[in-house]
Design a protein around this motif. Structure first.
Motif, PDB file in Angstrom:
ATOM      1  N   GLY A   1       0.407  -2.877   3.386  1.00  0.00           N
ATOM      2  CA  GLY A   1       1.704  -2.495   3.942  1.00  0.00           C
ATOM      3  C   GLY A   1       2.096  -3.413   5.091  1.00  0.00           C
ATOM      4  N   THR A   2       1.129  -3.724   5.937  1.00  0.00           N
ATOM      5  CA  THR A   2       1.371  -4.628   7.056  1.00  0.00           C
ATOM      6  C   THR A   2       1.734  -6.021   6.559  1.00  0.00           C
ATOM      7  N   PHE A   3       0.965  -6.541   5.605  1.00  0.00           N
ATOM      8  CA  PHE A   3       1.227  -7.881   5.062  1.00  0.00           C
ATOM      9  C   PHE A   3       2.620  -7.964   4.438  1.00  0.00           C
ATOM     10  N   ILE A   4       2.998  -6.931   3.728  1.00  0.00           N
ATOM     11  CA  ILE A   4       4.305  -6.942   3.064  1.00  0.00           C
ATOM     12  C   ILE A   4       5.428  -7.005   4.097  1.00  0.00           C
TER      13      ILE A   4
ATOM     14  N   LEU B   1       4.268 -10.147  -2.835  1.00  0.00           N
ATOM     15  CA  LEU B   1       3.226  -9.264  -2.299  1.00  0.00           C
ATOM     16  C   LEU B   1       3.376  -7.841  -2.831  1.00  0.00           C
ATOM     17  N   TRP B   2       4.597  -7.360  -2.881  1.00  0.00           N
ATOM     18  CA  TRP B   2       4.847  -6.005  -3.368  1.00  0.00           C
ATOM     19  C   TRP B   2       4.478  -5.874  -4.850  1.00  0.00           C
ATOM     20  N   LEU B   3       4.890  -6.850  -5.664  1.00  0.00           N
ATOM     21  CA  LEU B   3       4.604  -6.781  -7.104  1.00  0.00           C
ATOM     22  C   LEU B   3       3.105  -6.834  -7.389  1.00  0.00           C
ATOM     23  N   ILE B   4       2.343  -7.526  -6.566  1.00  0.00           N
ATOM     24  CA  ILE B   4       0.900  -7.626  -6.774  1.00  0.00           C
ATOM     25  C   ILE B   4       0.219  -6.270  -6.626  1.00  0.00           C
ATOM     26  N   LYS B   5       0.634  -5.465  -5.650  1.00  0.00           N
ATOM     27  CA  LYS B   5      -0.101  -4.241  -5.313  1.00  0.00           C
ATOM     28  C   LYS B   5       0.667  -2.931  -5.475  1.00  0.00           C
ATOM     29  N   ARG B   6       1.875  -2.978  -5.976  1.00  0.00           N
ATOM     30  CA  ARG B   6       2.695  -1.760  -6.009  1.00  0.00           C
ATOM     31  C   ARG B   6       2.123  -0.663  -6.899  1.00  0.00           C
ATOM     32  N   ASN B   7       1.405  -1.006  -7.931  1.00  0.00           N
ATOM     33  CA  ASN B   7       0.868   0.000  -8.842  1.00  0.00           C
ATOM     34  C   ASN B   7      -0.459   0.602  -8.376  1.00  0.00           C
ATOM     35  N   GLU B   8      -1.001   0.086  -7.290  1.00  0.00           N
ATOM     36  CA  GLU B   8      -2.293   0.558  -6.811  1.00  0.00           C
ATOM     37  C   GLU B   8      -2.195   1.609  -5.710  1.00  0.00           C
ATOM     38  N   SER B   9      -1.005   1.781  -5.134  1.00  0.00           N
ATOM     39  CA  SER B   9      -0.872   2.706  -4.013  1.00  0.00           C
ATOM     40  C   SER B   9       0.574   3.135  -3.842  1.00  0.00           C
ATOM     41  N   ARG B  10       0.785   4.419  -3.664  1.00  0.00           N
ATOM     42  CA  ARG B  10       2.148   4.920  -3.397  1.00  0.00           C
ATOM     43  C   ARG B  10       2.658   4.407  -2.063  1.00  0.00           C
ATOM     44  N   PHE B  11       1.770   4.363  -1.077  1.00  0.00           N
ATOM     45  CA  PHE B  11       2.154   3.886   0.250  1.00  0.00           C
ATOM     46  C   PHE B  11       2.611   2.425   0.188  1.00  0.00           C
ATOM     47  N   VAL B  12       1.852   1.583  -0.480  1.00  0.00           N
ATOM     48  CA  VAL B  12       2.206   0.160  -0.604  1.00  0.00           C
ATOM     49  C   VAL B  12       3.498   0.018  -1.404  1.00  0.00           C
TER      50      VAL B  12
END
Length: 138
Positions: free
Chosen positions: A10-13, A36-47
């Motif tokens: 979240g911080t990196f994004i 950055l968002w597309l890389i990790k969006r499916n792994e966490s609701r917060f991200v």
């Protein structure tokens, strides 16, 4: 994904908008946040939530930048044409220099301030909503 990883991503994004804009001015802020968002969006609701928030803010910042450029070009052109007409068409015109470029600097500062605030909040695990942001990505 661990809670710490969620906070880090979240911080990196949120910081991606600043870094992207510094690297590639026209659209780097959008591109880096989007990657950055597309890389990790499916792994966490917060991200996913913070990624959408960051991308919406960066799109808003870019649209405001385009609007400043368009208005600056229009007003400078009108000012120059008016000065040319007043000089009798003799080729002289006064360039007013209304300071439109300074507005881009203010916009950059706004981006930096709100992105840092969002990054700090994300690092604390708190969702952040930018105060000026179009909600385009849902």
């Amino acid at each position: 994904m661990t809670l710490r990883d969620e906070r880090n991503w979240g911080t990196f994004i949120h910081l991606g908008g600043i870094v992207g804009a510094a690297i590639f001015q026209p659209a780097g802020n959008i591109i880096l946040v989007l990657i950055l968002w597309l890389i990790k969006r499916n792994e966490s609701r917060f991200v996913d939530d913070q990624g959408k928030e960051a991308i919406n803010f960066q799109i808003t910042i870019s649209l405001i930048g385009v609007l400043i450029s368009l208005l600056g070009g229009i007003f400078e052109g009108l000012w120059s044409f008016g000065s040319w007409v007043l000089s009798g068409g003799g080729g002289y015109y006064f360039h007013g220099g209304w300071g439109w470029g300074k507005l881009h600097g203010v916009l950059w500062i706004v981006n930096v301030i709100f992105s840092i605030i969002a990054a700090v909040k994300a690092n604390e695990g708190t969702t952040y909503r930018y105060p000026i942001s179009l909600r385009l990505v849902k």
